[in-house]
Design an enzyme around this catalytic site. Structure first.
Site, PDB file in Angstrom:
ATOM      1  N   TYR D 140       0.864  -1.334   0.040  1.00 31.89           N
ATOM      2  CA  TYR D 140       0.141   0.069   0.039  1.00 31.89           C
ATOM      3  C   TYR D 140       0.933   1.306   0.212  1.00 31.89           C
ATOM      4  O   TYR D 140       1.460   1.577   0.910  1.00 31.89           O
ATOM      5  CB  TYR D 140      -0.919  -0.043   1.288  1.00 31.89           C
ATOM      6  CG  TYR D 140      -1.904   1.078   1.405  1.00 31.89           C
ATOM      7  CD1 TYR D 140      -2.152   1.943   0.432  1.00 31.89           C
ATOM      8  CD2 TYR D 140      -2.488   0.967   2.568  1.00 31.89           C
ATOM      9  CE1 TYR D 140      -3.276   3.046   0.707  1.00 31.89           C
ATOM     10  CE2 TYR D 140      -3.710   1.972   3.042  1.00 31.89           C
ATOM     11  CZ  TYR D 140      -3.727   2.983   1.817  1.00 31.89           C
ATOM     12  OH  TYR D 140      -4.698   4.021   1.846  1.00 31.89           O
ATOM     13  N   LYS D 168      -1.571  -1.473  -3.794  1.00 30.14           N
ATOM     14  CA  LYS D 168      -2.726  -0.476  -3.874  1.00 30.14           C
ATOM     15  C   LYS D 168      -1.911   0.761  -3.949  1.00 30.14           C
ATOM     16  O   LYS D 168      -1.311   1.294  -3.060  1.00 30.14           O
ATOM     17  CB  LYS D 168      -3.543  -0.313  -2.642  1.00 30.14           C
ATOM     18  CG  LYS D 168      -4.469   0.744  -2.585  1.00 30.14           C
ATOM     19  CD  LYS D 168      -5.617   1.096  -1.414  1.00 30.14           C
ATOM     20  CE  LYS D 168      -6.079   2.201  -1.631  1.00 30.14           C
ATOM     21  NZ  LYS D 168      -6.686   2.858  -0.197  1.00 30.14           N
ATOM     22  N   VAL D 208      -9.804   1.343  -5.611  1.00 38.99           N
ATOM     23  CA  VAL D 208     -10.151   1.156  -4.004  1.00 38.99           C
ATOM     24  C   VAL D 208     -10.281   2.529  -3.559  1.00 38.99           C
ATOM     25  O   VAL D 208      -9.632   3.197  -2.831  1.00 38.99           O
ATOM     26  CB  VAL D 208      -8.972   0.684  -3.279  1.00 38.99           C
ATOM     27  CG1 VAL D 208      -9.214   0.436  -1.917  1.00 38.99           C
ATOM     28  CG2 VAL D 208      -8.474  -0.516  -3.850  1.00 38.99           C
TER      29      VAL D 208
END
Lengths: 311, 311, 311, 311
Positions: D140, D168, D208
């Site tokens: 992330y 992400k 996301v």
């Protein structure tokens, strides 16, 4: 008494504001009064065309006018330093030579900016400027403006090679300042208005305080006390000057930027004190408003600063 | 066909490097060849004195020489934009007027820097420049260099008031770029070498790629495909150009700074391709070394770029 | 003599490293020796689970173990402070209550981080923690780690409302530190290894030096001299400690990060001096290599630090 | 149809807010309704305990409650990802194991923060977590929160070594995102609410979006259109969602911080739509006021979002 201009800058060296008239041109009469005010207070040098002098906002004509007036009014009483502050080497040399022609005793030079130089390129920059200019160069560390730091390693290299005769440190980083003092013999002046007493105590060669425009007598007293080892008196003076420095935070930051709030306050205070005629700043800085001017006058009163009598 | 210079900048507008000779002066012959190379490739405009042109490192004489050569060589074939990039309003106006005298069609202006302006002062800056200069002004957002952003709010105000005719966005912030496209009718050109295809697809008016110095044909093909809605071809070209962009990361960053690594690579690649004679950059940027030159040549070969034949 | 634990933290309060064994678990014997070493040197308090204690890298079990050992070994000789350092209020309260159960005398709390709090929310954070925890709270300003500053305005509000009993200032910003001293009565301790003498002279209540792990005797001497007004002796000690601090720059930054280089050096030096057994740091910090260990040993020798005899 | 949980995260995976009741505890009924709302809209996965879930502000009990409810309500319909977001390796492993015990399908992990890790140490961090945890790890990148970047070089190493199954990317840096797509086969999901269509077009594996809490149907439509190559429809949906995103800027930034303004707006909008009962956020975030709630309701109306009927 003969002045020794070969001695590097030292003592109190205010970075002069550049007073403007109502048309935005250099107000020569106001600048002359400001220089006289500073000399009367006993400063040890004058720095024209620095950050406080709105160097970034002056064109060639205004820069030339400011330097001329300061050199002419100082008339050899104290050394005059001029900023040669620009993004790259050629531009800096261009400014520096102009200043030298006008008679300054030293030029003050930052790292390149806008570009992102490496450490070796910063040293090279000072090599080129040193070689191209006939007066001593003072290195100027001001990361808040140029977004590049003069690290202790770089300063040590400048010192070792004899490329600069002094450092003006406006980094706010006392630990770095002390590291430079420990590692080099270079005279280092602090640009801090707020810990000038401390800087002197740890070995600064002098003070270059923007706030000194407004209260040179205060910084001269602080400097004298510090030099004589009277830290208590220096600290008391410093505390008063720190309260005075609140003039730089009265401006409403949703209306004007940081620089207008700080430099604008110096000019406003000088106008309130009667030293300069107009508090005008260069475009695009916005002027302080009446409320802010009153707040500044109030801080001046609280810190014991009266209007100045004509000398 | 008559050119319509009243139309805002659009299409592929390479920000030209400023070739230097072995003495560090502007290499007029190389710059002429570079302009011809770009025009032959079909670019829609030329931008002289931008970040890729080492504007921050040019003095007045070199700036003037570069603008003269580009205006003269372009000879009206495409519009010429010139950077008027400096720390404050007066300085910017000084540069802009010089460029206008030399015949440019528009000037490109960043926010003030070194000083820390507020949002309203940034708008004022463009108001002053707009009023002082006889050609259209293009706003230039490049926070990596000036450390201040042209926010969508500020750009919207510039657009509403008609102070600028276009935006060059080198922020790397696609979300902000799209917000500006959504909120204003201002033509916005991207400065991104790496997502030019995307920028075109979301509505960019054009591309101002530093890498376009090296491969204008690539960006012209990308632009044409994007304009025709052929996103697949545009993306494929973009991918090749992204691989080519690796020339900007070959330089050893412990030896040279970021700018020398990037601009130095553009010049090195142009020298390898035979468009300009020397890869020399302005002081204090350091030159790339032989290993780095070879690495650049290798990237050129891998991405299909041959030496250029004299046109 | 009865200790007065109601008195806010003051004097020399080293932020203890957390020694680990070869498996990466807390090395209780080494931590006991470290505490004894510090107490023998005459420190005035102990800070467990601070930045130097790798708080950010400890899980609950290791945190609990470290606090237990320090509280147990200190055995009431001096107050024990524990870091309750985490991103948000609930998490901080969770750590703080754990530490209080284990018997600490105060907890040390930063601003929230990861989130981006406003000034009022930072004050609220301290309101919640103050209400939830049964021991005094020390505010901890460390913008290099949390990327949010405890401004003088916020600290003044914390002081006025009685939410904290002291400030630990690791900002490096002497001007801000003095502003807090001027505006509040809050005891303020400096986290600076490099201008501890200055901080004391301008009114610091104490020193929280990571380097104090390695040389507590030095900081105790510095503190005593400063408190007695013997600035010359304090400054001389400070200069030696600044040379010692070079152990934090021997690590090759292309191999390890900043934190590994600094904390790793404290542990390495303690291992060289025989106070702790292993220089191991928590994952993902990488260990120093043999060359770096030797360089640290060499700095220790140059600054007069011998291996420690068992007490 | 059997779900293939071995497939890496893809499609629309909203980072769920964590609804709270009037006492500040997890509001299980609201969270169940939120999960059902998302599943009804057709999302492809659920991310609990991410930045939008106020992970930094949850203690262990609240984290556990949130994960339990999401896993239980999802009941295998789609994969559940949980944030294991903390400053150091041990802490992350502690969170990750807790989440795995509660039945999540993957954990989402940032770089270490508070400490300043080097590139190799960041890779090591993922090595340790990968080895310690029994479910796949998603890397992330969120430099706005952790102030460290997952560079393309680091991500390429993570991918080559098989330490993570997806990325992400909440960096906002489209050029870097594309570099990762070019250099690796790693599925990369964008965290951008504002250029999700572009990210899909250049090859993102999914989206996301925090704003997806409020309008999952919008992101599902965008995603479907993008996947089918209908860029025009995707862009139109994106434009509407960009207008909806203005809910994150209605809060008065002199009253609340950035995070309260953004996450608070997601919760406020969900309360207005009737999906969750209270807009309460965790301390120390301050609630939005009535004017701000009304402004949010107004944006919802303008962008076509009605109250949600009970499903």
């Amino acid at each position: 008494m003969a002045l020794d201009f070969s001695r590097p800058p030292h003592g109190v060296v205010p970075p002069l504001v550049t007073p403007l008239d109502e048309h935005g041109d250099v107000d020569r009469a106001s600048l002359e009064r400001l220089v006289s005010f500073q000399l009367d207070a006993g400063v040890d040098g004058l720095f024209v065309g620095g950050s406080s002098g709105e160097i970034a906002l002056l064109d060639t004509a205004r820069y030339r006018a400011a330097v001329e007036v300061v050199v002419g009014t100082a008339a050899g009483a104290v050394p005059v330093l001029a900023g040669a502050i620009d993004t790259g080497t050629h531009r800096v040399v261009e400014h520096a030579r102009r200043a030298v022609e006008l008679g300054v005793d030293a030029v003050v030079v930052t790292t390149p900016f806008y570009v992102r130089p490496g450490a070796a390129e910063i040293v090279d920059h000072f090599r080129y400027v040193h070689a191209a200019v006939d007066v001593p160069v003072v290195a100027y560390d001001i990361p808040s403006a140029v977004h590049v730091s003069l690290t202790p390693d770089v300063v040590a290299e400048l010192a070792d090679e004899g490329l600069v005769v002094a450092l003006k440190d406006s980094s706010g980083d006392l630990a770095g300042f002390r590291e430079i003092l420990r590692r080099t013999d270079l005279p280092a002046l602090t640009g801090s208005e707020l810990f000038a007493d401390t800087a002197m105590q740890v070995g600064a060669a002098g003070i270059v305080p923007g706030l000194g425009n407004v209260d040179p007598h205060g910084y001269v007293r602080l400097h004298r006390a510090a030099r004589e080892g009277d830290h208590r008196t220096a600290a008391a003076e410093q505390e008063r000057l720190a309260r005075l420095f609140r003039i730089t935070t009265v401006a409403d930051r949703s209306r004007v930027g940081f620089t207008a709030g700080a430099l604008g306050a110096f000019k406003a205070a000088l106008a309130v004190r009667g030293v300069i005629t107009h508090p005008t700043t260069n475009p695009p800085l916005r002027p302080l408003n009446d409320d802010e001017m009153r707040a500044i006058a109030s801080v001046l009163a609280e810190t014991g600063l009266d209007p100045v009598r004509a000398s």
